[in-house]
Design an enzyme around this catalytic site. Sequence first.
Site, PDB file in Angstrom:
ATOM      1  N   HIS B 121       0.866  -1.178   0.000  1.00 35.38           N
ATOM      2  CA  HIS B 121       0.000   0.000   0.000  1.00 35.38           C
ATOM      3  C   HIS B 121       0.904   1.230   0.000  1.00 35.38           C
ATOM      4  O   HIS B 121       2.003   1.192   0.555  1.00 35.38           O
ATOM      5  CB  HIS B 121      -0.828  -0.056   1.292  1.00 35.38           C
ATOM      6  N   ASP B 198       3.047  -4.023   8.168  1.00 34.43           N
ATOM      7  CA  ASP B 198       1.823  -3.265   7.942  1.00 34.43           C
ATOM      8  C   ASP B 198       0.663  -4.215   8.227  1.00 34.43           C
ATOM      9  O   ASP B 198       0.367  -5.102   7.433  1.00 34.43           O
ATOM     10  CB  ASP B 198       1.799  -2.770   6.484  1.00 34.43           C
ATOM     11  N   GLN B 201      -4.531  -4.834   7.184  1.00 33.18           N
ATOM     12  CA  GLN B 201      -5.521  -5.804   6.714  1.00 33.18           C
ATOM     13  C   GLN B 201      -5.526  -7.108   7.502  1.00 33.18           C
ATOM     14  O   GLN B 201      -6.441  -7.920   7.347  1.00 33.18           O
ATOM     15  CB  GLN B 201      -5.296  -6.114   5.220  1.00 33.18           C
ATOM     16  N   LYS B 224     -10.638  -0.168  10.492  1.00 34.25           N
ATOM     17  CA  LYS B 224     -10.844  -1.352   9.653  1.00 34.25           C
ATOM     18  C   LYS B 224     -11.248  -2.559  10.497  1.00 34.25           C
ATOM     19  O   LYS B 224     -11.461  -3.652   9.977  1.00 34.25           O
ATOM     20  CB  LYS B 224      -9.559  -1.684   8.883  1.00 34.25           C
ATOM     21  N   CYS B 362      -4.783   2.412  -3.646  1.00 33.12           N
ATOM     22  CA  CYS B 362      -3.538   2.956  -3.087  1.00 33.12           C
ATOM     23  C   CYS B 362      -2.373   2.009  -3.344  1.00 33.12           C
ATOM     24  O   CYS B 362      -1.476   1.861  -2.497  1.00 33.12           O
ATOM     25  CB  CYS B 362      -3.651   3.246  -1.596  1.00 33.12           C
TER      26      CYS B 362
HETATM   27  C1  LIG Z   1      -2.446  -2.742   3.486  1.00 25.93           C
HETATM   28  C2  LIG Z   1      -2.795  -1.360   3.964  1.00 25.93           C
HETATM   29  N1  LIG Z   1      -1.846  -0.587   4.509  1.00 25.93           N
HETATM   30  C3  LIG Z   1      -2.113   0.646   4.975  1.00 25.93           C
HETATM   31  C4  LIG Z   1      -3.365   1.201   4.898  1.00 25.93           C
HETATM   32  C5  LIG Z   1      -3.577   2.600   5.411  1.00 25.93           C
HETATM   33  O1  LIG Z   1      -4.404   2.639   6.509  1.00 25.93           O
HETATM   34  P1  LIG Z   1      -4.906   4.034   7.083  1.00 25.93           P
HETATM   35  O2  LIG Z   1      -5.502   4.777   5.909  1.00 25.93           O
HETATM   36  O3  LIG Z   1      -5.951   3.661   8.086  1.00 25.93           O
HETATM   37  O4  LIG Z   1      -3.752   4.752   7.657  1.00 25.93           O
HETATM   38  C6  LIG Z   1      -4.387   0.442   4.335  1.00 25.93           C
HETATM   39  C7  LIG Z   1      -5.750   0.989   4.228  1.00 25.93           C
HETATM   40  O5  LIG Z   1      -6.282   1.244   3.174  1.00 25.93           O
HETATM   41  C8  LIG Z   1      -4.093  -0.862   3.838  1.00 25.93           C
HETATM   42  O6  LIG Z   1      -5.036  -1.612   3.266  1.00 25.93           O
END
Ligand SMILES: Cc1ncc(COP(=O)(O)O)c(C=O)c1O
Lengths: 141, 408
Positions: B121, B198, B201, B224, B362
């Site tokens: 991401h 990270d 998910q 989430k 993203c």
């Molecule tokens: C794999 C992953 N990393 C990071 C994020 C970023 O999360 P946040 O927007 O809550 O900071 C997301 C959310 O879309 C994600 O799916």
Amino acid sequence: MQLDDLYRRVIMDHYKNPRNHGTLEADAVTIKLNNPTCGDSIALQLQVENGLVTDAKFSGEGCSISLSSASMMTEVVKGKTFDQALELADKFSALMKGEPVEFEDYEDIEALSGVNKFPARIKCATLSWNALRKGIEQQHE
Amino acid sequence: MNIAAIREQFPILHQEINGHPLVYLDSAASSQKPRSVIDAINRYYEKDHSNVHRGVHTLGSRATDAYEGAREKVASFLNAALPEEIIFTRGTTTALNLVASSYARNACKPGDEIVITQMEHHSNLIPWQQVAKATGATLKYIPLQPDGSFTLADAELTITANTKVVAMTYVSNVLGIVNPIKEVAAIAHRNGAVMVVDGAQSTPHMRVDVRDLDCDFYAFSGHKMCGPTGIGALYGKKALLSKMEPIEFGGEMIDYVDLYESTWKDIPYRFEGGTPIIANAVGLGAAIDFLQEVGMDEIDKHQRQLAAYAYDRLSELEGVSIYGPKADRAGLVTFNLGDVHPHDVATVLDSEGIAVRAGHHCCQPLMRFLNVSSTARASFYLYNTEQDVDQLIAGLLKTKEFFGHAIG
Ligand SMILES: Cc1ncc(COP(=O)(O)O)c(C=O)c1O
């Protein structure tokens, strides 16, 4: 929510048979814009002479709304002065706000009025018009 | 797992969208909230709110207890050794940026390496690009197989004695791949690098044990996993966090302030400058209680079953491309429907009350790897049912018909 408001036949026709799709000579003004939320991109090329848009072509990737909008925009902008083109862009913004606008002898654009009811898609429809504004503003500098 | 009883607890699910019952298939972007979480936040504001860590009065200590209680819940949820290893942040993005700015910028120099993958991401990619630019370290990618996964042999080849940081998502938000974090962490440690995970998910869906994974940092978002927006956390091993400098300075994070020099509080407070996100931390605590009551293993099983079912049903549709491997996938399916643009797919589905995501999720570099500019994604959570998947399929048939007529 009526899908037919969004996907009018005129729009689908421009999507299927985009007008002015392709590239111009290397000396044409080129503007590349992305829609950062979805990754769509458009490269708009304008041939300009003495404050006049004499030709326009586009290429890139996008959904039915962004590509049909680009197709219509390139058709209507040909032969227009910079000021007339910017005026059209303003009219298009008004159309996206749901205001009643007429595009006189080029009615196809009015088919995009339904996008106004799909706020998530307005960015798709305005991408090519933003490129047009940017291209003309560059010429004014 | 009694899905009907679970659904009952989510007020938002019981409404019509465009004249159809809502089918919410976008939980990977943000999940919905159960009544207990909404109530916990309301109750906090109605009864307990005040600023934390300073009041001598009763509300001050109630708010402090609620906030620190939430930290303990997060620590035990992730099986961290100590509550002070949990730093509250706005979410995954802020947590990863904290590691990049506070740890990696100081740990890396020219010639060092940061290793990530092309399935990251943007939140776990751009911070590392920036660290590489600022420090002269090299950003390296573990090569991906055609289905988007990578092999441990390639991880071994990419991670070297020069590697200082390995950063990787536990579950891909596009491919549904569950990465072998424990094995990669072992490779990273053998080479003297730290392992950053990270967990955006993974945390909502599966039992996470940061000590078993032996990762050094782990980031996730509350929104989430049935919690509110604006709260998430960074887990970090105490030995590492204790050596890191704060990146935000001001109230709450200080120990002693003089005119020209100041000292910082211990962890975690030195990383929580300013008034913290108290009510949302309380809401996150309530979300953890809710998830644990259902059972993380149950949730994991349910979301995998739904994804497998959706994968099979989607595969039956002519002209559908599905991205990511078939086996062992977490609860989401990313696809394209012939050459209908995903935006158009999502709009037609929305007209049927079905919420899916369309775009690059993203993950622009991953889209480039998959050779598409965008995709549609259906993601599942504990409140989704097989009937939701059936609705999706019906919606896609309608989309095909609609666009088949329209564009021939
Ligand atoms: C794999 C992953 N990393 C990071 C994020 C970023 O999360 P946040 O927007 O809550 O900071 C997301 C959310 O879309 C994600 O799916």
